[in-house]
Design an enzyme around this catalytic site. Structure first.
Site, PDB file in Angstrom:
ATOM      1  N   TRP A 173       0.854  -1.185   0.000  1.00  0.00           N
ATOM      2  CA  TRP A 173       0.000   0.000   0.000  1.00  0.00           C
ATOM      3  C   TRP A 173       0.902   1.253   0.000  1.00  0.00           C
ATOM      4  O   TRP A 173       1.827   1.358   0.803  1.00  0.00           O
ATOM      5  CB  TRP A 173      -0.915   0.002   1.237  1.00  0.00           C
ATOM      6  CG  TRP A 173      -1.762   1.238   1.310  1.00  0.00           C
ATOM      7  CD1 TRP A 173      -2.872   1.502   0.573  1.00  0.00           C
ATOM      8  CD2 TRP A 173      -1.531   2.377   2.142  1.00  0.00           C
ATOM      9  NE1 TRP A 173      -3.353   2.740   0.891  1.00  0.00           N
ATOM     10  CE2 TRP A 173      -2.548   3.309   1.856  1.00  0.00           C
ATOM     11  CE3 TRP A 173      -0.565   2.707   3.085  1.00  0.00           C
ATOM     12  CZ2 TRP A 173      -2.640   4.542   2.485  1.00  0.00           C
ATOM     13  CZ3 TRP A 173      -0.653   3.941   3.719  1.00  0.00           C
ATOM     14  CH2 TRP A 173      -1.693   4.839   3.416  1.00  0.00           C
ATOM     15  N   ASP A 340     -15.868  11.867  -2.874  1.00  0.00           N
ATOM     16  CA  ASP A 340     -15.315  10.608  -2.373  1.00  0.00           C
ATOM     17  C   ASP A 340     -16.086  10.162  -1.132  1.00  0.00           C
ATOM     18  O   ASP A 340     -17.246  10.532  -0.913  1.00  0.00           O
ATOM     19  CB  ASP A 340     -13.801  10.791  -2.122  1.00  0.00           C
ATOM     20  CG  ASP A 340     -13.018   9.505  -2.302  1.00  0.00           C
ATOM     21  OD1 ASP A 340     -13.011   8.694  -1.360  1.00  0.00           O
ATOM     22  OD2 ASP A 340     -12.435   9.289  -3.378  1.00  0.00           O
ATOM     23  N   ASP A 341     -15.448   9.386  -0.305  1.00  0.00           N
ATOM     24  CA  ASP A 341     -16.022   8.771   0.894  1.00  0.00           C
ATOM     25  C   ASP A 341     -16.697   9.816   1.801  1.00  0.00           C
ATOM     26  O   ASP A 341     -16.295  10.975   1.820  1.00  0.00           O
ATOM     27  CB  ASP A 341     -14.858   8.107   1.653  1.00  0.00           C
ATOM     28  CG  ASP A 341     -15.319   7.024   2.592  1.00  0.00           C
ATOM     29  OD1 ASP A 341     -16.521   6.950   2.855  1.00  0.00           O
ATOM     30  OD2 ASP A 341     -14.457   6.270   3.059  1.00  0.00           O
ATOM     31  N   ARG A 417      -9.385  -1.818   8.740  1.00  0.00           N
ATOM     32  CA  ARG A 417      -9.949  -0.467   8.633  1.00  0.00           C
ATOM     33  C   ARG A 417     -11.369  -0.434   9.229  1.00  0.00           C
ATOM     34  O   ARG A 417     -12.286   0.165   8.671  1.00  0.00           O
ATOM     35  CB  ARG A 417      -9.987  -0.006   7.174  1.00  0.00           C
ATOM     36  CG  ARG A 417      -9.878   1.504   7.032  1.00  0.00           C
ATOM     37  CD  ARG A 417     -10.271   1.954   5.650  1.00  0.00           C
ATOM     38  NE  ARG A 417      -9.941   3.356   5.433  1.00  0.00           N
ATOM     39  CZ  ARG A 417     -10.569   4.138   4.581  1.00  0.00           C
ATOM     40  NH1 ARG A 417     -11.544   3.672   3.850  1.00  0.00           N
ATOM     41  NH2 ARG A 417     -10.212   5.382   4.438  1.00  0.00           N
ATOM     42  N   LYS A 450     -16.442   5.581  -8.659  1.00  0.00           N
ATOM     43  CA  LYS A 450     -15.157   5.096  -8.147  1.00  0.00           C
ATOM     44  C   LYS A 450     -15.498   3.977  -7.173  1.00  0.00           C
ATOM     45  O   LYS A 450     -16.058   4.231  -6.107  1.00  0.00           O
ATOM     46  CB  LYS A 450     -14.406   6.227  -7.448  1.00  0.00           C
ATOM     47  CG  LYS A 450     -13.124   5.757  -6.779  1.00  0.00           C
ATOM     48  CD  LYS A 450     -12.364   6.945  -6.182  1.00  0.00           C
ATOM     49  CE  LYS A 450     -11.204   6.486  -5.325  1.00  0.00           C
ATOM     50  NZ  LYS A 450     -10.567   7.594  -4.608  1.00  0.00           N
ATOM     51  N   ASP A 452     -14.456   1.281  -4.629  1.00  0.00           N
ATOM     52  CA  ASP A 452     -13.306   1.056  -3.739  1.00  0.00           C
ATOM     53  C   ASP A 452     -13.451  -0.285  -3.015  1.00  0.00           C
ATOM     54  O   ASP A 452     -14.538  -0.876  -2.958  1.00  0.00           O
ATOM     55  CB  ASP A 452     -13.283   2.215  -2.725  1.00  0.00           C
ATOM     56  CG  ASP A 452     -11.895   2.491  -2.180  1.00  0.00           C
ATOM     57  OD1 ASP A 452     -11.005   1.637  -2.340  1.00  0.00           O
ATOM     58  OD2 ASP A 452     -11.713   3.563  -1.561  1.00  0.00           O
ATOM     59  N   MET A 453     -12.376  -0.763  -2.417  1.00  0.00           N
ATOM     60  CA  MET A 453     -12.369  -2.036  -1.668  1.00  0.00           C
ATOM     61  C   MET A 453     -11.181  -1.938  -0.737  1.00  0.00           C
ATOM     62  O   MET A 453     -10.045  -2.134  -1.156  1.00  0.00           O
ATOM     63  CB  MET A 453     -12.174  -3.150  -2.700  1.00  0.00           C
ATOM     64  CG  MET A 453     -12.610  -4.543  -2.340  1.00  0.00           C
ATOM     65  SD  MET A 453     -11.608  -5.342  -1.113  1.00  0.00           S
ATOM     66  CE  MET A 453     -12.231  -6.978  -1.187  1.00  0.00           C
ATOM     67  N   CYS A 500     -10.717   0.734  -7.709  1.00  0.00           N
ATOM     68  CA  CYS A 500      -9.807   1.204  -6.673  1.00  0.00           C
ATOM     69  C   CYS A 500      -9.867   0.176  -5.564  1.00  0.00           C
ATOM     70  O   CYS A 500     -10.925  -0.366  -5.261  1.00  0.00           O
ATOM     71  CB  CYS A 500     -10.297   2.563  -6.178  1.00  0.00           C
ATOM     72  SG  CYS A 500      -9.521   3.133  -4.660  1.00  0.00           S
ATOM     73  N   ASP A 522      -2.676   5.272  -3.185  1.00  0.00           N
ATOM     74  CA  ASP A 522      -3.034   6.388  -2.308  1.00  0.00           C
ATOM     75  C   ASP A 522      -1.844   7.320  -2.120  1.00  0.00           C
ATOM     76  O   ASP A 522      -1.990   8.413  -1.571  1.00  0.00           O
ATOM     77  CB  ASP A 522      -3.500   5.861  -0.950  1.00  0.00           C
ATOM     78  CG  ASP A 522      -4.929   5.362  -1.028  1.00  0.00           C
ATOM     79  OD1 ASP A 522      -5.618   5.705  -2.008  1.00  0.00           O
ATOM     80  OD2 ASP A 522      -5.350   4.625  -0.125  1.00  0.00           O
TER      81      ASP A 522
END
Ligand code: DGJ
Length: 703
Positions: A173, A340-341, A417, A450, A452-453, A500, A522
């Protein structure tokens, strides 16, 4: 016709524009690999189709040259196929049964000598790109179930050489897709993922040369696997100096119960040969991806300049900050604004809300429509972030469906996370994701997702499944993931998708069939990115490589880099901006709009042209050149890292131009001058850097 079978010699020949791939049916009915490389006539390989008996300890060396090695008899290398029949027999004795040649495909069918089991070895020829797509289809033609334990997609045999060097991608990462080289001695090198995703650590491709291939010369045999779940590529140099590459779905913690009448189809493992170095290999792959893999609708369209709010606002998104960021983004020429998030449920940090895909009314009192309308009124398209495969334990979704996550019944699942992984193998989970995504995309004017995972899969238990089927879970997960993406793409063909996974955890040819682009990492430091972008572009098309310009010092490593360096680094792929524009000075915003305007002029070359990596980042001077398809224009990006001992000059010779055409050359904003293509490619240009971390943009246009 690119495929031939010679009935007398029993030899198959597959030709692409510049390569031949030859194998034959040997005396024992095995499919024996004979040749892969520059074009030859199949007759030249007749003398190779012989048994390779040696001693009673290494009887069947020829088996180790098999096109697809079922495990059985005196075969000891990494197998292509391993299974158990219902009576407990685990030995396979398979040989050639028939074949079928169509325009550009060949199917060889192998049959077991006793059991009702067939395997199709499929070869799809991609002549123009010097590539062959291979996979295997295992068929249970009887009544009793068969337990599959290892089903590889293909075995690639690399010709005999004194030395074998493996080039591959490694990372983590924040440092994905870096390039590494490794001399292979006798034994196995295993590249794999056991994390349920493609992974940040290795990427499913290989390239083999004899240690002397360079960017522009030398012979390379390479391949890439189209699978986004657990995968494995074994590169095995045996003591007879054979090098075999076996790849496919990872057999670790895997089995598949194949009932009578059922088939199991493995993912595609594409392979190719280049005699012109790594650059040529990459360019072939880039063309192949654009023509054969990427979703058709957007394969040849230009990627829009996007803005993403993640680094600016984190989870604290709200209508006010998104609209003010959007205003700045529109001002500098951004075409797609992506939130985004943090826009949904009780998502104020990474501890809660994941799974509850309703707009957060406290943050967006007037709803999503208001934000989208504001963005549209500013002349931009709107995109949104989702992470559908995950759930926070602190969410309504988890409270309602605690049984929807992967896990073993007597174990508490590990949090990553602060989230758990939904079991996509379950139909109800697949239906849930499809329905909330369909609602989101139907209700709102959204043109970009987008996806994500953000964690690796662990404890992949599926308690409700019959015991004998529980190890199918991660393969079903990946298949259902593809089905979800395929369905959404069919329903909403105008919507572009970005893959992503906490950065570059899910980059591969499998998801590329549905994903228009990838989030690489990232880590948005413009210098670190040059290394990752080198690795990414080795296998994957630069138009799918999303690169944001972010703030300086960079949040990841605190490095200070000029706006110019950050822009040029990001302009070598699909340009995005991710900095906190509300804090950028007017001067920076003005500069940004200039760079974006330049990018819009050159992006067709970057996204649809040919890439030449003229100098790798490891030299301290990165130089990449893109040439317009017809050679009428080109753009060169140069990045310096350090200026040791006052060495401030760097000489570069360009590629891919027409020798006799005269080109106008403009270095940054300097006075343009004229040079012939031949001059640019042979004499070259000497560039002077003004200090550390200087960079240059050279634009070349045919006069
Ligand atoms: C990881 C992604 O790589 C980031 O760009 C961002 O989308 C975060 N997840 C959001 O949680």
């Amino acid at each position: 016709m690119s495929i031939h079978f010679n009935q007398d010699s029993k030899i198959f020949e597959i030709d692409t524009n510049h390569t031949s791939y030859v194998f034959g049916i040997n005396q024992s009915g095995g499919i024996q690999h004979l040749y892969w490389g520059n074009k030859v006539k199949s007759g030249d390989c007749n003398r190779l189709l012989v048994p390779m008996l040696r001693s009673s300890f290494d009887l069947h060396i020829e088996n180790e040259r098999e096109e697809y090695s079922p495990w059985g008899g005196m075969f000891y290398a990494e197998p292509g196929l391993k299974l158990s029949f219902s009576d407990g027999v685990r030995d396979l004795k398979m040989s050639y049964a028939s074949h079928e040649i169509k325009e550009d495909s060949l199917i060889i069918t192998l049959k077991d000598e006793h059991y009702p089991l067939e395997v199709d070895l499929v070869y799809m020829v991609k002549e123009q790109f010097d590539l062959i797509e291979r996979n295997a289809i295992v068929r249970n033609v009887g009544k009793d179930p068969i337990m599959l334990e290892n089903t590889s997609s293909a075995v690639w045999m690399i010709p005999d050489m004194n030395e074998y060097q493996l080039t591959y991608s490694f990372g983590y990462w924040g440092g994905e897709t870096q390039i590494k080289k490794q001399n292979l001695s006798e034994g196995k090198m295993v590249l794999e993922s056991r994390k349920g995703i493609t992974s940040h650590n290795h990427n499913p491709w290989f390239a083999i040369d004899n240690g002397n291939a360079s960017e522009e010369s030398g012979e390379i045999w390479y391949g890439a696997l189209a699978w986004s779940g657990n995968w494995k590529i074994v590169i095995e140099r045996n003591t007879y100096n054979n090098l075999r590459v076996v790849g496919g779905i990872n057999d670790f913690d895997f089995s598949w119960l194949l009932e009578g009448g059922e088939i199991f189809e493995t993912p595609v493992f594409v392979g190719g040969f280049s005699d012109k170095g790594f650059g040529h290999m990459s360019r072939n792959m880039h063309l192949y991806e654009r023509n054969c893999i990427l979703p058709k609708k957007h394969a040849n369209t230009l990627r829009k300049v996007l803005y993403n709010s993640w680094e600016a606002t984190g989870f604290s998104v709200n209508a006010e900050n998104q609209i003010s960021l959007a205003q700045k983004a529109a001002q500098i020429g951004v075409e797609l604004f992506v939130i985004d998030d943090g826009w949904f449920g009780k998502r104020n940090n990474d501890k809660a809300g994941l799974g509850d895909w309703q707009i957060n009314k406290e943050k967006f009192p007037e709803g999503l429509t208001h934000l989208i309308k504001s963005v549209r009124d500013m002349g931009m398209e709107f995109g949104i972030w989702v992470e559908p495969e995950m759930v926070n334990p602190d969410s309504d979704l988890y409270r309602t469906h605690p049984d929807w996550v992967l896990g073993f019944s007597t174990r508490k699942g590990s949090l990553g996370r602060n989230q758990l992984v939904l079991n996509l193998a379950k139909d109800e989970v697949k239906t849930f994701i499809l329905s909330f995504m369909t609602e989101l995309l139907s209700e709102y004017d959204i043109k970009f997702i987008k996806w994500d995972m953000n964690r690796a899969v662990s404890e992949p238990g599926w308690n409700e499944a019959p015991l004998k089927r529980q190890k199918e879970v991660l393969v079903k997960y990946t298949k259902n993931l593809y089905e979800i993406w395929r369905t959404l793409k069919e329903k909403f063909p105008d919507v572009m998708f970005e893959s992503c996974s906490g950065g570059g955890g899910r980059i591969d040819l499998g998801i590329m069939e549905y994903a228009d682009q990838f989030w690489v990492s990232d880590n948005t430091d413009a210098l670190d990115r040059l290394y990752m972008q080198e690795g990414f572009s080795t296998m994957y098309n630069p138009k799918t490589m999303v690169c944001w310009v972010t703030d300086s010092p960079n949040g990841f490593n605190k490095r200070n880099l000029s706006l110019k360096y950050r822009f040029l680094s990001s302009m070598t792929g699909a340009l995005g901006v991710g900095g906190n524009l509300r804090k950028w000075s007017d001067e920076s915003l003005e500069d940004a709009s200039r760079y974006i305007a330049v990018y819009k002029q050159i992006r067709d070359m970057v996204q649809n042209g040919s890439l030449y990596r003229l100098s790798p980042p490891s030299t301290g001077n990165t130089v990449v050149q893109y040439v317009e398809d017809k050679g009428r224009g080109s753009v060169v990006f140069m990045f310096n890292q350090s200026l040791n001992f006052g060495m401030n000059k760097f000489h570069v010779r360009l590629k891919g131009l027409f020798p006799d055409v005269s080109y106008k050359v403009t270095i940054d904003e300097e006075e343009p001058f004229t040079m012939s293509g031949s001059g640019l490619m042979n004499v070259g240009l000497t560039i002077k850097y003004k200090g550390e971390y200087d960079c240059k943009l050279i634009r070349i246009v045919a006069e």
